[in-house]
Design an enzyme around this catalytic site. Sequence first.
Site, PDB file in Angstrom:
ATOM      1  N   LYS A  72       4.341   7.994  -1.010  1.00 44.89           N
ATOM      2  CA  LYS A  72       4.196   9.517  -0.940  1.00 44.89           C
ATOM      3  C   LYS A  72       5.080  10.163  -1.962  1.00 44.89           C
ATOM      4  O   LYS A  72       5.993   9.873  -2.563  1.00 44.89           O
ATOM      5  CB  LYS A  72       4.726   9.853   0.356  1.00 44.89           C
ATOM      6  CG  LYS A  72       4.524  11.407   0.897  1.00 44.89           C
ATOM      7  CD  LYS A  72       5.147  11.819   1.977  1.00 44.89           C
ATOM      8  CE  LYS A  72       6.755  12.216   1.958  1.00 44.89           C
ATOM      9  NZ  LYS A  72       7.255  12.852   3.324  1.00 44.89           N
ATOM     10  N   ASP A  95       8.731   7.626  11.712  1.00 52.30           N
ATOM     11  CA  ASP A  95       9.112   8.780  11.111  1.00 52.30           C
ATOM     12  C   ASP A  95      10.313   9.533  11.818  1.00 52.30           C
ATOM     13  O   ASP A  95      10.478   9.402  13.276  1.00 52.30           O
ATOM     14  CB  ASP A  95       8.108   9.868  10.471  1.00 52.30           C
ATOM     15  CG  ASP A  95       8.534  10.219   9.432  1.00 52.30           C
ATOM     16  OD1 ASP A  95       9.638  10.070   9.004  1.00 52.30           O
ATOM     17  OD2 ASP A  95       7.710  11.039   8.800  1.00 52.30           O
ATOM     18  N   GLY A 143       1.625  16.954   7.661  1.00 48.72           N
ATOM     19  CA  GLY A 143       1.109  16.220   6.480  1.00 48.72           C
ATOM     20  C   GLY A 143       1.526  14.829   6.317  1.00 48.72           C
ATOM     21  O   GLY A 143       0.663  13.980   5.838  1.00 48.72           O
ATOM     22  N   THR A 144       2.804  14.556   6.611  1.00 46.99           N
ATOM     23  CA  THR A 144       2.986  13.266   6.110  1.00 46.99           C
ATOM     24  C   THR A 144       2.577  12.058   7.022  1.00 46.99           C
ATOM     25  O   THR A 144       1.793  11.099   6.494  1.00 46.99           O
ATOM     26  CB  THR A 144       4.612  13.198   6.390  1.00 46.99           C
ATOM     27  OG1 THR A 144       5.332  13.882   5.486  1.00 46.99           O
ATOM     28  CG2 THR A 144       5.135  11.612   5.998  1.00 46.99           C
ATOM     29  N   GLU A 161      21.661  39.891  17.199  1.00 49.94           N
ATOM     30  CA  GLU A 161      23.038  39.471  16.956  1.00 49.94           C
ATOM     31  C   GLU A 161      23.320  38.724  18.654  1.00 49.94           C
ATOM     32  O   GLU A 161      22.785  39.287  19.621  1.00 49.94           O
ATOM     33  CB  GLU A 161      24.055  40.512  16.718  1.00 49.94           C
ATOM     34  CG  GLU A 161      25.534  40.208  16.794  1.00 49.94           C
ATOM     35  CD  GLU A 161      26.419  41.350  16.324  1.00 49.94           C
ATOM     36  OE1 GLU A 161      26.014  41.796  15.200  1.00 49.94           O
ATOM     37  OE2 GLU A 161      27.181  41.312  16.949  1.00 49.94           O
ATOM     38  N   ARG A 174       6.028  14.138  -3.321  1.00 51.21           N
ATOM     39  CA  ARG A 174       6.075  15.458  -2.676  1.00 51.21           C
ATOM     40  C   ARG A 174       6.209  16.356  -3.802  1.00 51.21           C
ATOM     41  O   ARG A 174       6.851  15.991  -4.728  1.00 51.21           O
ATOM     42  CB  ARG A 174       7.376  15.824  -1.845  1.00 51.21           C
ATOM     43  CG  ARG A 174       7.059  15.762  -0.332  1.00 51.21           C
ATOM     44  CD  ARG A 174       8.491  16.370   0.344  1.00 51.21           C
ATOM     45  NE  ARG A 174       8.267  16.057   1.876  1.00 51.21           N
ATOM     46  CZ  ARG A 174       7.290  16.798   2.689  1.00 51.21           C
ATOM     47  NH1 ARG A 174       6.600  17.816   2.274  1.00 51.21           N
ATOM     48  NH2 ARG A 174       7.262  16.230   4.028  1.00 51.21           N
ATOM     49  N   ASP A 192       6.890   6.902   3.757  1.00 50.70           N
ATOM     50  CA  ASP A 192       7.502   7.214   2.553  1.00 50.70           C
ATOM     51  C   ASP A 192       8.866   6.297   2.240  1.00 50.70           C
ATOM     52  O   ASP A 192       9.414   5.864   3.192  1.00 50.70           O
ATOM     53  CB  ASP A 192       7.930   8.546   2.524  1.00 50.70           C
ATOM     54  CG  ASP A 192       8.829   9.113   3.573  1.00 50.70           C
ATOM     55  OD1 ASP A 192       9.699   8.591   3.855  1.00 50.70           O
ATOM     56  OD2 ASP A 192       8.319  10.576   3.781  1.00 50.70           O
ATOM     57  N   ASP A 249      19.223  43.695  17.718  1.00 52.92           N
ATOM     58  CA  ASP A 249      19.374  43.474  16.346  1.00 52.92           C
ATOM     59  C   ASP A 249      19.189  41.823  16.099  1.00 52.92           C
ATOM     60  O   ASP A 249      19.758  41.696  14.982  1.00 52.92           O
ATOM     61  CB  ASP A 249      20.383  44.251  15.470  1.00 52.92           C
ATOM     62  CG  ASP A 249      21.672  43.650  16.052  1.00 52.92           C
ATOM     63  OD1 ASP A 249      21.786  42.914  16.850  1.00 52.92           O
ATOM     64  OD2 ASP A 249      22.800  44.312  15.539  1.00 52.92           O
TER      65      ASP A 249
HETATM   66  C1  R5P Z   1      10.652  13.625   5.198  1.00 50.28           C
HETATM   67  O1  R5P Z   1      11.274  13.014   4.411  1.00 50.28           O
HETATM   68  C2  R5P Z   1      10.752  13.507   6.584  1.00 50.28           C
HETATM   69  O2  R5P Z   1      11.151  11.962   6.894  1.00 50.28           O
HETATM   70  C3  R5P Z   1       9.370  13.736   7.211  1.00 50.28           C
HETATM   71  O3  R5P Z   1       8.515  12.815   6.666  1.00 50.28           O
HETATM   72  C4  R5P Z   1       9.053  15.272   6.949  1.00 50.28           C
HETATM   73  O4  R5P Z   1       9.814  16.078   7.353  1.00 50.28           O
HETATM   74  C5  R5P Z   1       7.799  15.508   7.915  1.00 50.28           C
HETATM   75  O5  R5P Z   1       7.211  16.474   7.362  1.00 50.28           O
HETATM   76  P1  R5P Z   1       5.584  17.049   7.554  1.00 50.28           P
HETATM   77  O6  R5P Z   1       5.357  16.624   8.800  1.00 50.28           O
HETATM   78  O7  R5P Z   1       5.666  18.666   7.124  1.00 50.28           O
HETATM   79  O8  R5P Z   1       4.846  16.347   6.451  1.00 50.28           O
END
Ligand code: R5P
Length: 302
Positions: free
Chosen positions: A191, A219, A226-227, A39, A193, A168, A37
């Site tokens: 950027k 990052d 996506g970022t 756990e 969101r 960002d 389950d």
């Molecule tokens: C957001 O502020 C983080 O620093 C990363 O940029 C984010 O988590 C990346 O997410 P993804 O790859 O889905 O765009």
Amino acid sequence: MKDFKIFAGSSNLPLAGKIAAKLGMPLAKIEIVRFADSEGRVRIEEDVRGKICFVITSFSNPVDNHLMEFFLICDALKQSEAEKIIAVIPYFGYGRQDKAYRPGESISARVVTKLIETMSIERIVTIDLHSDSVASFFDIPVSQLFGLSIFQSEIEKLKDDLIIVAPDAGGAKRAQSFAEKVNAPLAMVEKKRNLDKIHELETLNVIGQVKKKTCVIVDDIIAGGGTVVGAAEILKKFGAKKVFVCATHANFIDGAKEKLANSSLEKIFVSDTILVPSAQLFSKLKIVSVDQLLVEAIKKVL
Ligand code: R5P
């Protein structure tokens, strides 16, 4: 050095194994069982009485399972009379929700830090938290390591006309620290969101001179990709010659591999704070280990 043992949760055994090997010991014996389950049950299979015990685990996908398993390991160590428990959390999941971005949201990073504190842990060692405020939620000491430093030599090899790019505004401080390390200028992508739609974003503009430059996007996390892919596209539009990425935590979700592999990115450097399954590997992805960084941090604590 004091007498110590290294325990590992199940989230990233290869990294924990490398760290233990570099410290000249096997991983300590622990039984981690999952019932049908879902756990979990944990049992320490060594004598830890009076010993310093390090618990290495990342709060990676499935995050709640790994978090709960960590609590069970800490509890089992306490019951077995370990002298001190030091949590080594290469990837601190839940770290992104450090404030209520919309009214009515829970501050999950704070919830998790408060739960961890109930475990009588002596110290936390972690790498590139999404936000420094997560460390400030803790009343126990937190050693936050600068994980991006492991990419320095790879990036210095590029030698080209480099510029470091924050994808960002939230990542500007992190990118600036890396830019200082590699002695390169800094740019930033604007950027936006959509907070009502998870993983949806828009890149609006580039601040800084990226024309004919080799850009390195820096990052903390890649999830859907996506970022960094959005940032690469707009950097190319603004005349960038080549775009690379350095990101500490490869927190890949479904579709990330395809998005990154089919993008204009030259190479994506990530670390092994999160274990990347073989099905998610691709030729542009280069994984650099944080093992030595963590070994040094562990030695400092002893
Ligand atoms: C957001 O502020 C983080 O620093 C990363 O940029 C984010 O988590 C990346 O997410 P993804 O790859 O889905 O765009």
